[in-house]
Design an enzyme around this catalytic site. Structure first.
Site, short mmCIF file in Angstrom:
data_model
loop_
_atom_site.label_atom_id
_atom_site.label_comp_id
_atom_site.label_asym_id
_atom_site.label_seq_id
_atom_site.Cartn_x
_atom_site.Cartn_y
_atom_site.Cartn_z
N GLY A 194 0.83 -1.21 0.00
CA GLY A 194 0.00 0.00 0.00
C GLY A 194 0.86 1.25 0.00
O GLY A 194 0.49 2.28 0.59
N LYS A 202 -9.94 -4.93 11.79
CA LYS A 202 -8.84 -4.39 12.60
C LYS A 202 -8.68 -5.15 13.91
O LYS A 202 -7.57 -5.46 14.33
CB LYS A 202 -9.03 -2.88 12.84
CG LYS A 202 -8.75 -2.04 11.60
CD LYS A 202 -7.29 -2.15 11.17
CE LYS A 202 -7.01 -1.56 9.82
NZ LYS A 202 -5.68 -1.89 9.30
N LEU A 243 1.49 3.50 -2.08
CA LEU A 243 1.05 4.73 -2.76
C LEU A 243 -0.15 5.37 -2.06
O LEU A 243 -0.73 6.33 -2.55
CB LEU A 243 0.72 4.43 -4.23
CG LEU A 243 1.87 3.80 -5.04
CD1 LEU A 243 1.47 3.64 -6.51
CD2 LEU A 243 3.15 4.61 -4.93
N GLY A 244 -0.52 4.84 -0.90
CA GLY A 244 -1.66 5.38 -0.16
C GLY A 244 -1.26 6.57 0.71
O GLY A 244 -0.15 7.07 0.62
N GLN A 245 -2.20 7.00 1.56
CA GLN A 245 -1.98 8.22 2.35
C GLN A 245 -0.76 8.09 3.27
O GLN A 245 0.07 9.00 3.33
CB GLN A 245 -3.22 8.54 3.21
CG GLN A 245 -3.13 9.91 3.88
CD GLN A 245 -4.12 10.10 5.03
OE1 GLN A 245 -4.78 9.15 5.46
NE2 GLN A 245 -4.21 11.31 5.53
N ARG A 303 -1.32 -1.36 -8.13
CA ARG A 303 -1.17 -0.73 -9.45
C ARG A 303 -0.40 0.58 -9.31
O ARG A 303 -0.36 1.16 -8.22
CB ARG A 303 -2.51 -0.49 -10.12
CG ARG A 303 -3.41 0.42 -9.38
CD ARG A 303 -4.78 0.51 -10.02
NE ARG A 303 -5.77 0.97 -9.05
CZ ARG A 303 -6.03 2.24 -8.78
NH1 ARG A 303 -5.40 3.20 -9.42
NH2 ARG A 303 -6.94 2.57 -7.89
N TYR A 323 -14.64 -2.64 8.62
CA TYR A 323 -13.25 -2.18 8.79
C TYR A 323 -12.79 -2.47 10.22
O TYR A 323 -11.71 -3.02 10.44
CB TYR A 323 -13.20 -0.68 8.48
CG TYR A 323 -11.87 -0.03 8.68
CD1 TYR A 323 -10.77 -0.36 7.90
CD2 TYR A 323 -11.71 0.97 9.66
CE1 TYR A 323 -9.55 0.28 8.08
CE2 TYR A 323 -10.50 1.62 9.83
CZ TYR A 323 -9.42 1.27 9.04
OH TYR A 323 -8.22 1.91 9.21
N1 SER Z 1 -9.05 7.19 9.31
C1 SER Z 1 -9.68 5.92 9.41
C2 SER Z 1 -11.06 5.95 8.89
O1 SER Z 1 -11.69 6.96 9.06
C3 SER Z 1 -9.68 5.43 10.82
O2 SER Z 1 -8.69 4.50 10.97
O3 SER Z 1 -11.53 4.98 8.37
#
Ligand code: SER
Length: 324
Positions: free
Chosen positions: A14, A153, A16-18, A42, A149
């Site tokens: 990951g 986690k 290229l992510g934030q 990608r 999500y």
């Molecule tokens: N920044 C994340 C979200 O809002 C929290 O881990 O999904």
């Protein structure tokens, strides 16, 4: 104090992510460009600086073979596993969120077990739910999240601890709050409003907020988040009582606080509300603020940025970037 870094060969998923886009560059500065392999499913336009400043591989984390091949090719000994779907996009496609977040992590841990790698995986404030104590949420407490999500986690924290206890894989992680940065936009989280607000303040001097007034969440400026990752990866394992994952905290605010702080710097800035019920429900289920005592005691965690300091830096850097 002079920090002495232990030699590492790092694979970042990951990348290229934030987080990945900034972390990869920081790791290359610390450990050397050839020792940090960026990977993503990608190539993305505008990310040439990461792709070209060191090794880059296409790695789809749901395919364990691709992770294994990259690890063997570069003799990797540390995996920083950032590839994941965030909370809001995860609610739109929970099956995909499970697949990427859970199977991705499982594949990374299996490769780490076979190839003897350490693993850093971020957890999140999303690992908590409505039955968790909301203020100064303790390190060890109830974790019954209500988003996919969050489910991935918590499961990821437990799975990572399992791989440490059962197989001796050196797994470590932190529970990140909302992360604020100017380099790469976040990919569909609930806390993203606290990033978008700065862009809109500079571009249009007004912002419509999708999170309700009075909704507190923990937030952090990216330099502190990067510092947390490097410090925990370098921490003395004998001092770690916890591993997956540490509460870390820098600031807790609600939309009116960040609005007020930006207005101090841009007096003509205005904000109104158009609340998104999906993201509001997620925000309401998360803590207001975390207690990060364990991280402070076990590996010396200490943030540098509060809301006013972050706002000045963010507005300056983002204005510069948007001018180009
Ligand atoms: N920044 C994340 C979200 O809002 C929290 O881990 O999904």
């Amino acid at each position: 104090m002079e920090v002495c870094y232990i030699m590492k060969k790092i694979l970042v998923t990951g990348a290229l992510g934030q987080i990945g886009s900034e972390l990869t560059m920081k790791l290359r500065d610390i450990y050397g460009r050839d020792n940090v392999v960026a990977s993503s499913r990608r190539k993305k336009e505008g990310q040439e600086s990461i792709i070209e400043s060191g090794p880059f591989e296409i790695v789809e984390v749901t395919d364990g073979k691709q992770i294994s091949e990259a690890v063997k090719k570069y003799k990797i000994n540390t995996i920083v596993h950032l590839a994941a779907l965030l909370s809001a996009v995860g609610e739109h496609d929970p099956q995909k969120a499970w697949n990427i977040n859970m199977n991705g992590l499982y594949n990374v841990l299996e490769v780490a077990r076979e190839e003897n790698c350490a693993v850093f995986t971020p957890s999140s404030i999303a690992a908590f739910g409505p039955s968790t104590p909301k203020d100064k949420t303790p390190q060890d407490t109830i974790q019954r999240p209500e988003t996919m999500y969050g489910v991935t986690k918590v499961a990821g924290e437990i799975l990572s601890d399992y791989y440490f206890k059962k197989f001796g894989v050196d797994t470590r992680g932190v529970r990140f709050p909302g992360l604020i940065s100017y380099d790469t936009l976040p990919g569909g989280g609930t806390t993203d409003y606290a990033v978008h607000i700065y862009y809109e303040a500079i571009k249009h001097k007004k912002y419509t907020c999708y999170i309700q007034k009075g909704t507190y969440m923990d937030m952090m400026y990216m330099p502190d988040a990067l510092h947390a990752i490097v410090s925990l990866m370098e921490a003395d394992p004998d001092k770690l009582i916890h591993r997956n994952a540490f509460n870390i905290s820098a600031m807790s605010f609600e939309p009116e606080d960040i609005y007020g702080e930006i207005k101090n710097n841009i007096p003509e800035f205005t904000m109104d509300y158009d609340v998104d019920p999906v993201r509001q429900a997620i925000a309401d289920s998360w803590p207001n603020s975390l207690d990060d005592t364990a991280a402070r005691e076990e590996w010396g965690w200490k943030p540098e940025y509060d809301l006013p300091k972050m706002t000045v830096d963010m507005l300056t850097k983002l204005a510069d970037k948007l001018k180009k």
